[in-house]
Write a protein that holds these residues in place. Sequence first.
Motif, PDB file in Angstrom:
ATOM      1  N   MET A  44      -3.088  -7.563   3.267  1.00  0.00           N
ATOM      2  CA  MET A  44      -1.653  -7.789   3.228  1.00  0.00           C
ATOM      3  C   MET A  44      -0.939  -6.469   3.079  1.00  0.00           C
ATOM      4  N   ASP A  45       0.275  -6.403   3.532  1.00  0.00           N
ATOM      5  CA  ASP A  45       1.084  -5.195   3.391  1.00  0.00           C
ATOM      6  C   ASP A  45       2.271  -5.557   2.510  1.00  0.00           C
ATOM      7  N   ASN A  46       2.225  -5.073   1.273  1.00  0.00           N
ATOM      8  CA  ASN A  46       3.371  -5.379   0.410  1.00  0.00           C
ATOM      9  C   ASN A  46       4.335  -4.201   0.332  1.00  0.00           C
ATOM     10  N   GLN A  47       4.240  -3.290   1.289  1.00  0.00           N
ATOM     11  CA  GLN A  47       5.189  -2.205   1.497  1.00  0.00           C
ATOM     12  C   GLN A  47       5.304  -1.253   0.309  1.00  0.00           C
ATOM     13  N   ARG A  48       4.252  -1.159  -0.466  1.00  0.00           N
ATOM     14  CA  ARG A  48       4.235  -0.204  -1.569  1.00  0.00           C
ATOM     15  C   ARG A  48       3.365   0.980  -1.184  1.00  0.00           C
ATOM     16  N   ILE A  49       3.538   2.055  -1.929  1.00  0.00           N
ATOM     17  CA  ILE A  49       2.812   3.275  -1.621  1.00  0.00           C
ATOM     18  C   ILE A  49       2.494   4.018  -2.912  1.00  0.00           C
ATOM     19  N   SER A  50       1.423   4.747  -2.895  1.00  0.00           N
ATOM     20  CA  SER A  50       1.019   5.633  -3.992  1.00  0.00           C
ATOM     21  C   SER A  50       0.847   4.866  -5.298  1.00  0.00           C
ATOM     22  N   ALA A  51       1.493   5.320  -6.372  1.00  0.00           N
ATOM     23  CA  ALA A  51       1.275   4.716  -7.698  1.00  0.00           C
ATOM     24  C   ALA A  51       1.718   3.260  -7.755  1.00  0.00           C
ATOM     25  N   THR A  52       2.756   2.887  -7.030  1.00  0.00           N
ATOM     26  CA  THR A  52       3.184   1.486  -7.062  1.00  0.00           C
ATOM     27  C   THR A  52       2.198   0.602  -6.304  1.00  0.00           C
ATOM     28  N   GLN A  53       1.569   1.143  -5.262  1.00  0.00           N
ATOM     29  CA  GLN A  53       0.519   0.397  -4.567  1.00  0.00           C
ATOM     30  C   GLN A  53      -0.696   0.233  -5.476  1.00  0.00           C
ATOM     31  N   ARG A  54      -1.000   1.272  -6.232  1.00  0.00           N
ATOM     32  CA  ARG A  54      -2.095   1.198  -7.218  1.00  0.00           C
ATOM     33  C   ARG A  54      -1.826   0.051  -8.191  1.00  0.00           C
ATOM     34  N   GLN A  55      -0.552  -0.072  -8.628  1.00  0.00           N
ATOM     35  CA  GLN A  55      -0.201  -1.142  -9.547  1.00  0.00           C
ATOM     36  C   GLN A  55      -0.382  -2.506  -8.903  1.00  0.00           C
ATOM     37  N   SER A  56      -0.093  -2.618  -7.615  1.00  0.00           N
ATOM     38  CA  SER A  56      -0.301  -3.896  -6.919  1.00  0.00           C
ATOM     39  C   SER A  56      -1.762  -4.314  -6.967  1.00  0.00           C
ATOM     40  N   VAL A  57      -2.666  -3.350  -6.832  1.00  0.00           N
ATOM     41  CA  VAL A  57      -4.099  -3.653  -6.910  1.00  0.00           C
ATOM     42  C   VAL A  57      -4.447  -4.129  -8.324  1.00  0.00           C
ATOM     43  N   LEU A  58      -3.929  -3.425  -9.335  1.00  0.00           N
ATOM     44  CA  LEU A  58      -4.179  -3.842 -10.721  1.00  0.00           C
ATOM     45  C   LEU A  58      -3.583  -5.218 -11.001  1.00  0.00           C
TER      46      LEU A  58
END
Length: 176
Positions: A1-15
Motif C-alpha cells: 500500500m502507498d500511504n504517501q508517507r516518507i522517511s521517519a513518518t513512513q517508519r512510524q507507519s510500519v511501527l
Amino acid sequence: MDNQRISATQRQSVLDALELVQAGKSAAEIREILELVKLEASIYIMMDTLKYLKKGGRITPAAAAVATVLRIRPVLQIQGEKLDAFAKARSEKQGRSIMIEALRKDIEERFGGVDQVHLYVAHTNCGNVAQEFAQQIEAELGAPVACCVPLSLSVACHTGPGALGIGCAKRIDSFL
C-alpha cells in the motif's frame, strides 16, 4: 500500500502496522486505518545547500546561486502529498526556530496537542547536530522525540548532506 508517507513518518507507519497486528487487526483493517491517517503527518526540512536541488532540476541555477550568495537555508514543508517551500532562514539557529514553531502550530491546530503525536528528527550526515536538535525539541515542546534517524535516500538525494528535519505523525491509539 502507498500511504504517501516518507522517511521517519513512513517508519512510524510500519511501527503502527505492527502494533495493529498485535492488537488483532486483519490486513484489510490495517490497510484501511493506515490509509485513513495517511495525511496526518507533518515534516519540515532545512537544507544546508541548494546544490542538490539544482542538480536534480528542481530549482534553476540562478536561484541556487542567489541563495548561496545570500547564505539562505531553505526550509521545505511536506504535508500530505505536497513538498513546498516554507521559509528562508539566514542561519541554522533561525531555521531550527522556524521549524519548531511551525511544527508546534501544526500540533496544536491539526493534531490536538503534543500528546497526540509522535515526534521525529531526521538528518543527512549530521547525526550529532540532529541529536542536539532532538534535545532542543524535547525541551521546547515538552515531549520526547521518538526517533532520530537518517533521512531516507529518496529525500536525501535532493537535500544533500547537512539537511536537518523535524516531523510528527498522529498517534493511532484510537484504533487499538
